[in-house]
Design a protein around this motif. Structure first.
Motif, PDB file in Angstrom:
ATOM      1  N   ASP A   1      -3.684  -8.542  -0.344  1.00 46.26           N
ATOM      2  CA  ASP A   1      -2.834  -7.983   0.773  1.00 46.26           C
ATOM      3  C   ASP A   1      -1.935  -6.961   0.180  1.00 46.26           C
ATOM      4  O   ASP A   1      -1.746  -5.714   0.696  1.00 46.26           O
ATOM      5  CB  ASP A   1      -1.684  -8.843   1.216  1.00 46.26           C
ATOM      6  CG  ASP A   1      -2.441  -9.988   2.374  1.00 46.26           C
ATOM      7  OD1 ASP A   1      -3.661  -9.619   2.643  1.00 46.26           O
ATOM      8  OD2 ASP A   1      -1.766 -11.138   2.697  1.00 46.26           O
ATOM      9  N   TYR A   2      -1.365  -6.961  -1.033  1.00 45.18           N
ATOM     10  CA  TYR A   2      -0.705  -6.142  -1.767  1.00 45.18           C
ATOM     11  C   TYR A   2      -1.450  -4.722  -1.824  1.00 45.18           C
ATOM     12  O   TYR A   2      -0.972  -3.625  -1.691  1.00 45.18           O
ATOM     13  CB  TYR A   2      -0.226  -6.490  -3.058  1.00 45.18           C
ATOM     14  CG  TYR A   2       0.397  -5.515  -3.924  1.00 45.18           C
ATOM     15  CD1 TYR A   2       1.902  -5.086  -3.620  1.00 45.18           C
ATOM     16  CD2 TYR A   2      -0.019  -5.003  -5.037  1.00 45.18           C
ATOM     17  CE1 TYR A   2       2.553  -4.299  -4.417  1.00 45.18           C
ATOM     18  CE2 TYR A   2       0.612  -4.182  -6.016  1.00 45.18           C
ATOM     19  CZ  TYR A   2       2.115  -3.745  -5.671  1.00 45.18           C
ATOM     20  OH  TYR A   2       2.422  -2.753  -6.459  1.00 45.18           O
ATOM     21  N   TYR A   3      -2.797  -4.909  -2.218  1.00 50.61           N
ATOM     22  CA  TYR A   3      -3.582  -3.661  -2.569  1.00 50.61           C
ATOM     23  C   TYR A   3      -4.220  -3.176  -1.320  1.00 50.61           C
ATOM     24  O   TYR A   3      -4.307  -2.076  -1.009  1.00 50.61           O
ATOM     25  CB  TYR A   3      -4.660  -4.043  -3.600  1.00 50.61           C
ATOM     26  CG  TYR A   3      -3.953  -4.034  -5.047  1.00 50.61           C
ATOM     27  CD1 TYR A   3      -3.488  -3.043  -5.528  1.00 50.61           C
ATOM     28  CD2 TYR A   3      -3.754  -5.314  -5.635  1.00 50.61           C
ATOM     29  CE1 TYR A   3      -2.813  -2.743  -6.755  1.00 50.61           C
ATOM     30  CE2 TYR A   3      -3.182  -5.224  -6.897  1.00 50.61           C
ATOM     31  CZ  TYR A   3      -2.863  -4.240  -7.443  1.00 50.61           C
ATOM     32  OH  TYR A   3      -2.096  -4.254  -8.613  1.00 50.61           O
ATOM     33  N   SER A   4      -4.727  -4.222  -0.366  1.00 49.93           N
ATOM     34  CA  SER A   4      -5.596  -3.681   0.720  1.00 49.93           C
ATOM     35  C   SER A   4      -4.516  -3.062   1.652  1.00 49.93           C
ATOM     36  O   SER A   4      -5.205  -2.347   2.685  1.00 49.93           O
ATOM     37  CB  SER A   4      -6.240  -4.877   1.314  1.00 49.93           C
ATOM     38  OG  SER A   4      -5.186  -6.093   1.921  1.00 49.93           O
ATOM     39  N   LYS A   5      -3.348  -3.663   1.899  1.00 48.12           N
ATOM     40  CA  LYS A   5      -2.523  -3.097   2.902  1.00 48.12           C
ATOM     41  C   LYS A   5      -1.741  -1.625   2.241  1.00 48.12           C
ATOM     42  O   LYS A   5      -0.900  -1.097   2.922  1.00 48.12           O
ATOM     43  CB  LYS A   5      -1.323  -3.853   3.170  1.00 48.12           C
ATOM     44  CG  LYS A   5      -1.986  -5.085   4.069  1.00 48.12           C
ATOM     45  CD  LYS A   5      -0.957  -6.162   4.539  1.00 48.12           C
ATOM     46  CE  LYS A   5      -1.656  -7.169   5.158  1.00 48.12           C
ATOM     47  NZ  LYS A   5      -0.622  -8.302   5.595  1.00 48.12           N
ATOM     48  N   GLY A   6      -2.229  -1.247   1.156  1.00 52.89           N
ATOM     49  CA  GLY A   6      -1.262   0.056   0.594  1.00 52.89           C
ATOM     50  C   GLY A   6      -0.006  -0.287   0.043  1.00 52.89           C
ATOM     51  O   GLY A   6       0.893   0.625  -0.246  1.00 52.89           O
ATOM     52  N   GLU A   7       0.416  -1.783  -0.300  1.00 51.70           N
ATOM     53  CA  GLU A   7       1.713  -1.712  -0.672  1.00 51.70           C
ATOM     54  C   GLU A   7       2.187  -1.321  -1.898  1.00 51.70           C
ATOM     55  O   GLU A   7       3.358  -1.024  -1.952  1.00 51.70           O
ATOM     56  CB  GLU A   7       2.150  -3.258  -0.258  1.00 51.70           C
ATOM     57  CG  GLU A   7       2.056  -3.899   1.210  1.00 51.70           C
ATOM     58  CD  GLU A   7       2.163  -5.484   0.968  1.00 51.70           C
ATOM     59  OE1 GLU A   7       2.516  -6.088   0.060  1.00 51.70           O
ATOM     60  OE2 GLU A   7       1.877  -6.046   2.079  1.00 51.70           O
TER      61      GLU A   7
END
Length: 312
Positions: free
Chosen positions: A121-127
C-alpha cells in the motif's frame, strides 16, 4: 473450533490421500509466498536508492500480496471451518506432525501477509512520495517476515516429504481381470509421473537468474521421457465400459495439464538462459510453477477417482 473425524479406520489409502493433498497445499503456498517477496524485490528499488521523484510500478507486488491473502483464506477455511483439510485422516504420527507444522505456517503467513500488504500500500498508493522515512524500516521488516515464512515453510515441506508413503509395486501382468489390469497400469503411470515431477521440482525450485540450470533441465527431460512412456502404456491398455471413464479423464484432463506444464518447461529452458532481465526471467519461471501446480491439482483429482476402484 473444528471437530475432526478421529475415528475413521486409517489405511494406506488414507495416508496416500493425506500426503497427496498436502503436497498440493505445499506447492500452492510456496508459489504464493515466494512470489510476494520475488515481486517486491523486482518492483521496489532499495531504500537507499529511493527518492520522492522515483517512478515505480508496484502492480505485480500488490497482486501477489492479494493472492497470498486469497490462498490463506482458502486453506484456513479448509482446515478450521469444516472444509476438505479438516476431513482428511492419516496415521497418528503423520497427521500430528504435518498438521502441527501446517498450523504454525498459517500463523506465520498471517504476519507475513499483513506486513507485505502494508508495504504494498505504501508504494502502490504513492505514499513514499510524501514520506520516505518509512522505506528503510519497511525494507527490513518485509525481509524479516519473509525469512520467518521460509523457515516455517521449509519445516512444513520437510514434514510432508518425510511421510511420503512407500509405493507398492504392482505388476499388471499378474492379474487376469482386464479392468483391474488397466487400473494398475493407470495407477502406475500416475505415481511414476508424480515421482518424476517431484524430482524435477526439487532441482528447479529456487533457480536464480543467470544461474546454473543444467540439473533442472536434465530432470525436466527425464520427466518428459518418463511421461511419454507411461502415457503410451495407458493409452494402449484395455479399458472396458466399466473403466473407460478413468481413461477419458486421464486423456482429457491430466494429459492436457501435463502437456501445458511440458510446454511451459520447454519455453523456460529455451528462453531463460538469455532472458533480458530479472523480470523477464521471473515471468518464465512463474509460468512453469503455475503449470506444475495445475498438473498436481489434476493428479489429485484423478488419483482419488482411481483409488475408489479397489484392485489392491
Amino acid at each position: 473450533s473444528t471437530k475432526k473425524e478421529e475415528n475413521k479406520e486409517v489405511t494406506k489409502g488414507a495416508d496416500l490421500q493425506f500426503y497427496n493433498k498436502y503436497i498440493d497445499v505445499s506447492n500452492k503456498i510456496q508459489e504464493a509466498g515466494d512470489k510476494v517477496y520475488k515481486d517486491y524485490t523486482a518492483d521496489i528499488p532499495s531504500a537507499a536508492s529511493l527518492t520522492k521523484s522515483s517512478f515505480l510500478v508496484a502492480v505485480s507486488f500488490k497482486f501477489s500480496v492479494d493472492n497470498l491473502e486469497r490462498v490463506m483464506k482458502e486453506y484456513n477455511r479448509s482446515y478450521f471451518d469444516g472444509g476438505e483439510l479438516s476431513k482428511l485422516n492419516a496415521s497418528e504420527e503423520m497427521k500430528s506432525e504435518i498438521e502441527g507444522d501446517f498450523k504454525n505456517l498459517m500463523k506465520v503467513l498471517e504476519s507475513y501477509q499483513a506486513v507485505s500488504k502494508k508495504v504494498a500500500d505504501y508504494y502502490s498508493k504513492g505514499e513514499y512520495k510524501e514520506d520516505l522515512s518509512k522505506a528503510a524500516g519497511y525494507e527490513d521488516e518485509i525481509k524479516t517476515e519473509y525469512d520467518k515464512y521460509k523457515s516455517a515453510f521449509d519445516k512444513f515441506s520437510a514434514a510432508v516429504k518425510k511421510y511420503k508413503p512407500k509405493r507398492e509395486k504392482r505388476d499388471p501382468n499378474s492379474v487376469s481381470n482386464p479392468d483391474e489390469r488397466a487400473v494398475i497400469v493407470l495407477m502406475n503411470s500416475y505415481e511414476n509421473t508424480l515421482d518424476k515431477a517431484e524430482e524435477f521440482y526439487d532441482a528447479f525450485d529456487g533457480l536464480e537468474y543467470k544461474g546454473d540450470m543444467s540439473k533442472a533441465k536434465d530432470k525436466f527431460r527425464e520427466f518428459e521421457a518418463s511421461f511419454k512412456e507411461d502415457k503410451n502404456s495407458v493409452l494402449s491398455a484395455e479399458f472396458t465400459e466399466k473403466t473407460k471413464y478413468m481413461k477419458y479423464s486421464y486423456e482429457d484432463y491430466f494429459v492436457k495439464m501435463t502437456n501445458m506444464f511440458l510446454d511451459a518447461g520447454t519455453k523456460f529452458f529455451d528462453h531463460a538462459p538469455s532472458a533480458k532481465d530479472l523480470s523477464d526471467f521471473n515471468r518464465s519461471y512463474d509460468d512453469v510453477v503455475n503449470n506444475y501446480n495445475y498438473m498436481i491439482t489434476a493428479y489429485n483429482s484423478n488419483i482419488n477417482v482411481v483409488n475408489m476402484f479397489k484392485v489392491y
